[in-house]
Design a protein around this motif. Structure first.
Motif, PDB file in Angstrom:
ATOM      1  N   ALA A 106       0.711  -0.932   0.645  1.00  0.00           N
ATOM      2  CA  ALA A 106      -0.406   0.161   0.278  1.00  0.00           C
ATOM      3  C   ALA A 106       0.744   1.126  -0.442  1.00  0.00           C
ATOM      4  O   ALA A 106       0.199   2.323  -0.212  1.00  0.00           O
ATOM      5  N   ARG A 107       1.706   1.300   0.444  1.00  0.00           N
ATOM      6  CA  ARG A 107       2.778   2.038   1.076  1.00  0.00           C
ATOM      7  C   ARG A 107       3.670   2.440  -1.103  1.00  0.00           C
ATOM      8  O   ARG A 107       3.542   3.650  -1.191  1.00  0.00           O
ATOM      9  N   ASP A 108       4.030   1.527  -0.899  1.00  0.00           N
ATOM     10  CA  ASP A 108       4.493   1.721  -2.021  1.00  0.00           C
ATOM     11  C   ASP A 108       3.396   2.129  -3.929  1.00  0.00           C
ATOM     12  O   ASP A 108       3.866   2.971  -4.286  1.00  0.00           O
ATOM     13  N   ALA A 109       2.088   1.301  -3.326  1.00  0.00           N
ATOM     14  CA  ALA A 109       1.174   2.276  -4.517  1.00  0.00           C
ATOM     15  C   ALA A 109       0.986   2.995  -4.160  1.00  0.00           C
ATOM     16  O   ALA A 109      -0.383   3.756  -5.590  1.00  0.00           O
ATOM     17  N   LYS A 110       1.293   3.729  -3.186  1.00  0.00           N
ATOM     18  CA  LYS A 110       0.792   5.100  -2.582  1.00  0.00           C
ATOM     19  C   LYS A 110      -0.969   4.607  -2.680  1.00  0.00           C
ATOM     20  O   LYS A 110      -1.708   6.033  -2.835  1.00  0.00           O
ATOM     21  N   VAL A 111      -1.239   4.067  -1.718  1.00  0.00           N
ATOM     22  CA  VAL A 111      -3.011   4.237  -1.698  1.00  0.00           C
ATOM     23  C   VAL A 111      -3.748   5.592  -0.174  1.00  0.00           C
ATOM     24  O   VAL A 111      -2.411   6.056   0.425  1.00  0.00           O
ATOM     25  N   ARG A 112      -4.337   6.132  -0.920  1.00  0.00           N
ATOM     26  CA  ARG A 112      -4.822   7.452  -0.599  1.00  0.00           C
ATOM     27  C   ARG A 112      -4.835   7.084   1.432  1.00  0.00           C
ATOM     28  O   ARG A 112      -4.028   8.105   2.544  1.00  0.00           O
ATOM     29  N   ARG A 113      -4.953   6.587   1.937  1.00  0.00           N
ATOM     30  CA  ARG A 113      -4.886   5.788   3.254  1.00  0.00           C
ATOM     31  C   ARG A 113      -5.742   3.977   3.867  1.00  0.00           C
ATOM     32  O   ARG A 113      -6.043   3.536   2.897  1.00  0.00           O
TER      33      ARG A 113
END
Ligand code: NAD
Ligand code: UD1
Length: 321
Positions: A106-113
């Motif tokens: 999730a961090r690497d894909a830059k999810v919002r939250r």
């Protein structure tokens, strides 16, 4: 329209979230390894979602599952206290290592939250009631330790990498589609289906054990509110998601028996290892900061739940006859 990834989408809470989001017109992707969940739970929406059978531990898979996602609703876990007591390593793998893997993706894909299905079991058996988020945690079972560890990971991913996260400490969630067919099933699903089969459920302990039983629709609304909350509250913070009322196992037994016309008295057995005695939520933080209101009350939720299990049994009845 936002893009959601639901982990554990074939499970009880995950599939209920998925139906709500599809109804609202959102794009829903879901992953599940089908260890405790079932595709039957997704039957009505299967063609409206992007479902991928996948384990949280599959790093490459989780990376692609998080691509293009705004919000991750992380429900996947082995969600049972006694299961974790019996096999702590297996539940650690899914509940902790799986969550860490997801957080990296999730961090690497830059999810919002990320909105995390945390657990009231983090409070353990402290005598103070109701449980407030400011209390020090005191996890008893391996499961409680695992769920709490992931809250800390979510906080650390906010502090270390700026990944927004909210931990929703669900109290006992119940409702239609909660699995009833395993020794690890939730008590309401188990009591209902056992009585429907004409057998007498066993209450572990003296029947005075109590829980803040919360109907699943309230958990769904908490997740949706957690996605909309301002960034200033999505800093790895924790919110109780209960009702502020508790019921004993004797009360639960009597209410279900009354609805089903089941007249036998319960069997009482020894208390279950890893169990806490009482659990009751103070929900003021969620009410004040997320706008959460547990609109569905216990007895109303129980009526709908028992009616659902009866309707399911009716659907299967012709085959059984
Ligand atoms: P559930 O068992 O119905 O759903 C969990 C889903 O996760 C299942 O479909 C299962 O197949 C899937 N899953 C498990 N391990 C996986 C893995 N390694 N990879 C991919 N998928 C995996 O349980 P539920 O009651 O819907 O619980 C959902 C979440 O809420 C869990 O995280 C649980 O810890 C948390 N929670 C539940 C309650 C409750 O009362 N039901 C209370 C507090 C917290
Ligand atoms: C439940 C959730 C857990 C969650 C926690 C948070 C499930 C399966 N577990 O745990 O994921 O983190 O709430 O509050 O949803 N009991 C009986 N007879 C039975 C089965 C259970 O008496 O046949 C008793 C148990 O001993 C316990 C109570 O009912 O005292 C509730 O048990 P259960 O439904 O398994 O939930 P929790 O362990 O509270």
């Amino acid at each position: 329209m936002a893009r959601y990834l639901i982990t554990g989408i074939a499970g009880f809470i995950g599939s209920t979230l998925a139906r709500a989001l599809v109804e609202q017109g959102h794009a829903v992707r879901g992953i599940d390894n089908l260890s405790t969940g079932s595709l039957d739970n997704l039957a009505e929406i299967r063609s409206s979602i992007d479902f991928q059978q996948m384990d949280l531990l599959d790093a490459a898979g989780m990376r692609s599952a998080c691509e293009g996602i705004d919000y991750v609703l992380h429900q996947a876990a082995l969600a049972s206290v006694p299961r974790s007591v019996k096999d702590p390593l297996a539940s650690h793998e899914s509940n902790v290592n799986g969550t860490l893997n997801l957080l990296i993706a999730a961090r690497d894909a830059k999810v919002r939250r990320i909105v995390y299905a945390a657990s009231s079991s983090a409070y353990g058996d402290q005598p103070t009631q109701p449980k407030q988020e400011a209390m020090s945690p005191l996890p008893l079972s391996p499961y409680a330790v695992q769920k709490l560890a992931c809250e800390y990971y979510i906080q650390s991913f906010y502090r270390s990498y700026g990944l927004e996260g909210i931990c929703l400490r669900y109290f006992n969630i119940f409702g239609p589609r909660q699995a009833a067919d395993s020794p690890y099933s939730g008590v309401i699903a188990k009591f209902t289906t056992t009585m429907m089969a004409g057998q007498t459920p066993t209450i572990f302990g003296d029947g005075l054990t109590s829980r803040d039983f919360n109907y699943v629709e309230n958990a769904v609304s908490a997740n949706l509110l957690a996605c909309l909350a301002p960034s200033s509250v999505a800093t790895g913070r924790v919110f109780n998601i209960g009702t502020g009322e508790s019921h004993t196992l004797n009360e639960v037994y009597a209410a279900i028996a009354g609805q089903l016309g089941f007249t036998a008295e319960p069997i009482y057995g020894p208390p279950r290892a890893g169990d806490i005695k009482h659990s009751l939520a103070d929900i003021r933080r969620a009410t004040d900061e997320l706008g959460y209101q547990p609109k569905a009350r216990f007895h109303e939720g129980l009526r709908k739940t028992v009616a659902w299990y009866l309707a399911e049994a009716e659907k299967k009845a012709p085959a059984a006859r």
